[in-house]
Design a protein around this motif. Structure first.
Motif, PDB file in Angstrom:
ATOM      1  N   PHE A   9     -11.609   3.250  14.044  1.00  0.00           N
ATOM      2  CA  PHE A   9     -11.435   4.700  14.120  1.00  0.00           C
ATOM      3  C   PHE A   9     -12.763   5.431  13.943  1.00  0.00           C
ATOM      4  O   PHE A   9     -13.050   6.389  14.656  1.00  0.00           O
ATOM      5  N   TYR A  10     -13.569   4.986  12.977  1.00  0.00           N
ATOM      6  CA  TYR A  10     -14.850   5.645  12.747  1.00  0.00           C
ATOM      7  C   TYR A  10     -15.743   5.524  13.979  1.00  0.00           C
ATOM      8  O   TYR A  10     -16.376   6.496  14.391  1.00  0.00           O
ATOM      9  N   ALA A  11     -15.772   4.349  14.582  1.00  0.00           N
ATOM     10  CA  ALA A  11     -16.577   4.151  15.801  1.00  0.00           C
ATOM     11  C   ALA A  11     -16.047   5.015  16.944  1.00  0.00           C
ATOM     12  O   ALA A  11     -16.831   5.610  17.698  1.00  0.00           O
ATOM     13  N   MET A  12     -14.743   5.096  17.074  1.00  0.00           N
ATOM     14  CA  MET A  12     -14.143   5.915  18.126  1.00  0.00           C
ATOM     15  C   MET A  12     -14.483   7.400  17.911  1.00  0.00           C
ATOM     16  O   MET A  12     -14.853   8.104  18.851  1.00  0.00           O
ATOM     17  N   PHE A  13     -14.386   7.862  16.671  1.00  0.00           N
ATOM     18  CA  PHE A  13     -14.701   9.258  16.390  1.00  0.00           C
ATOM     19  C   PHE A  13     -16.194   9.534  16.527  1.00  0.00           C
ATOM     20  O   PHE A  13     -16.588  10.618  16.955  1.00  0.00           O
ATOM     21  N   PHE A  54     -16.998  16.411  11.624  1.00  0.00           N
ATOM     22  CA  PHE A  54     -16.456  16.832  10.329  1.00  0.00           C
ATOM     23  C   PHE A  54     -14.933  16.874  10.368  1.00  0.00           C
ATOM     24  O   PHE A  54     -14.265  16.341   9.477  1.00  0.00           O
ATOM     25  N   LEU A  55     -14.390  17.503  11.389  1.00  0.00           N
ATOM     26  CA  LEU A  55     -12.933  17.625  11.480  1.00  0.00           C
ATOM     27  C   LEU A  55     -12.262  16.264  11.620  1.00  0.00           C
ATOM     28  O   LEU A  55     -11.247  15.990  10.959  1.00  0.00           O
ATOM     29  N   LEU A  56     -12.802  15.394  12.454  1.00  0.00           N
ATOM     30  CA  LEU A  56     -12.214  14.064  12.623  1.00  0.00           C
ATOM     31  C   LEU A  56     -12.323  13.237  11.346  1.00  0.00           C
ATOM     32  O   LEU A  56     -11.350  12.580  10.944  1.00  0.00           O
ATOM     33  N   ASP A  57     -13.485  13.255  10.694  1.00  0.00           N
ATOM     34  CA  ASP A  57     -13.658  12.498   9.452  1.00  0.00           C
ATOM     35  C   ASP A  57     -12.736  13.013   8.357  1.00  0.00           C
ATOM     36  O   ASP A  57     -12.086  12.238   7.666  1.00  0.00           O
ATOM     37  N   LYS A  58     -12.697  14.327   8.222  1.00  0.00           N
ATOM     38  CA  LYS A  58     -11.874  14.940   7.178  1.00  0.00           C
ATOM     39  C   LYS A  58     -10.403  14.569   7.342  1.00  0.00           C
ATOM     40  O   LYS A  58      -9.740  14.166   6.386  1.00  0.00           O
ATOM     41  N   LEU A  59      -9.909  14.694   8.569  1.00  0.00           N
ATOM     42  CA  LEU A  59      -8.481  14.489   8.798  1.00  0.00           C
ATOM     43  C   LEU A  59      -8.072  13.027   8.880  1.00  0.00           C
ATOM     44  O   LEU A  59      -7.026  12.642   8.358  1.00  0.00           O
ATOM     45  N   TRP A  60      -8.873  12.192   9.542  1.00  0.00           N
ATOM     46  CA  TRP A  60      -8.435  10.837   9.862  1.00  0.00           C
ATOM     47  C   TRP A  60      -9.105   9.740   9.040  1.00  0.00           C
ATOM     48  O   TRP A  60      -8.442   8.763   8.684  1.00  0.00           O
ATOM     49  N   ILE A  61     -10.389   9.873   8.766  1.00  0.00           N
ATOM     50  CA  ILE A  61     -11.088   8.808   8.055  1.00  0.00           C
ATOM     51  C   ILE A  61     -10.864   8.918   6.549  1.00  0.00           C
ATOM     52  O   ILE A  61     -10.492   7.959   5.885  1.00  0.00           O
ATOM     53  N   PHE A  62     -11.094  10.100   6.003  1.00  0.00           N
ATOM     54  CA  PHE A  62     -10.998  10.285   4.558  1.00  0.00           C
ATOM     55  C   PHE A  62      -9.679  10.920   4.122  1.00  0.00           C
ATOM     56  O   PHE A  62      -9.390  10.965   2.935  1.00  0.00           O
ATOM     57  N   ARG A  63      -8.895  11.432   5.085  1.00  0.00           N
ATOM     58  CA  ARG A  63      -7.612  12.082   4.795  1.00  0.00           C
ATOM     59  C   ARG A  63      -7.763  13.047   3.616  1.00  0.00           C
ATOM     60  O   ARG A  63      -7.042  12.980   2.617  1.00  0.00           O
ATOM     61  N   TYR A  64      -8.702  13.946   3.771  1.00  0.00           N
ATOM     62  CA  TYR A  64      -9.129  14.829   2.687  1.00  0.00           C
ATOM     63  C   TYR A  64      -8.449  16.184   2.801  1.00  0.00           C
ATOM     64  O   TYR A  64      -8.383  16.763   3.877  1.00  0.00           O
ATOM     65  N   GLN A  65      -7.956  16.672   1.679  1.00  0.00           N
ATOM     66  CA  GLN A  65      -7.308  17.986   1.623  1.00  0.00           C
ATOM     67  C   GLN A  65      -8.196  18.939   0.834  1.00  0.00           C
ATOM     68  O   GLN A  65      -8.627  18.608  -0.274  1.00  0.00           O
ATOM     69  N   HIS A  66      -8.448  20.105   1.388  1.00  0.00           N
ATOM     70  CA  HIS A  66      -9.189  21.129   0.651  1.00  0.00           C
ATOM     71  C   HIS A  66      -8.212  21.926  -0.199  1.00  0.00           C
ATOM     72  O   HIS A  66      -7.087  22.188   0.216  1.00  0.00           O
ATOM     73  N   ARG A  67      -8.688  22.322  -1.376  1.00  0.00           N
ATOM     74  CA  ARG A  67      -7.841  23.117  -2.276  1.00  0.00           C
ATOM     75  C   ARG A  67      -7.605  24.517  -1.720  1.00  0.00           C
ATOM     76  O   ARG A  67      -6.523  25.081  -1.881  1.00  0.00           O
ATOM     77  N   ASP A  68      -8.642  25.075  -1.096  1.00  0.00           N
ATOM     78  CA  ASP A  68      -8.560  26.423  -0.546  1.00  0.00           C
ATOM     79  C   ASP A  68      -9.712  26.601   0.440  1.00  0.00           C
ATOM     80  O   ASP A  68     -10.494  25.678   0.667  1.00  0.00           O
ATOM     81  N   LEU A  69      -9.813  27.783   1.011  1.00  0.00           N
ATOM     82  CA  LEU A  69     -10.849  28.051   2.006  1.00  0.00           C
ATOM     83  C   LEU A  69     -12.247  27.882   1.416  1.00  0.00           C
ATOM     84  O   LEU A  69     -13.130  27.297   2.051  1.00  0.00           O
ATOM     85  N   SER A  70     -12.445  28.353   0.214  1.00  0.00           N
ATOM     86  CA  SER A  70     -13.748  28.237  -0.437  1.00  0.00           C
ATOM     87  C   SER A  70     -14.152  26.769  -0.593  1.00  0.00           C
ATOM     88  O   SER A  70     -15.303  26.394  -0.343  1.00  0.00           O
TER      89      SER A  70
END
Length: 132
Positions: A9-13, A54-70
């Protein structure tokens, strides 16, 4: 996610981001061919590739959730800072190939090589500092 799936996935992204980067560079060169068109195209491509990755890594690689916009903005800024060193690698290869061979295909090839090396380094930095 298993290690093998992560690598795939990382290579594809990374490939998607590289295509976005080089594609935006080419589009920029088609749109503007005046003074400083090559450096401008590299900056445009780098910015576009950064957002896509950034968007691909955040959503698919690290499955990271932000607490808020800040927090999301803070994460993106940290991601960008981590990318400065890897951008230096990328730009070094791209501009180095251009200086040696003086051709667009060589410059783009150097850019792709620099991006691949940079993404390997960037994964480690992002895992430790951005998406920890």
């Amino acid at each position: 996610m298993s290690a093998s799936r992560l690598v795939i996935f990382y290579a594809m992204f990374a490939a998607i981001s590289i295509a976005a980067n080089i594609g935006l560079q080419k589009l920029s060169l088609i749109t503007y061919s005046g003074a400083f068109s090559v450096p401008l195209s590299v900056v445009v491509g780098t910015g576009g590739g950064l957002v896509v990755k950034f968007l691909l890594d955040k959503l698919w690689i690290f499955r990271y959730q932000h607490r808020d916009l800040s927090h999301g903005i803070q994460s993106f800024l940290l991601y960008t800072v981590m990318g400065l060193a890897t951008t230096a690698i990328f730009w070094g290869f791209e501009f180095g190939a251009d200086a040696i061979y003086h051709s667009e295909p060589a410059r783009f090839t150097g850019g792709v090589i620099g991006l691949v090396i940079g993404y390997v380094v960037k994964y480690r930095l992002d895992k430790k500092f951005v998406f920890a």
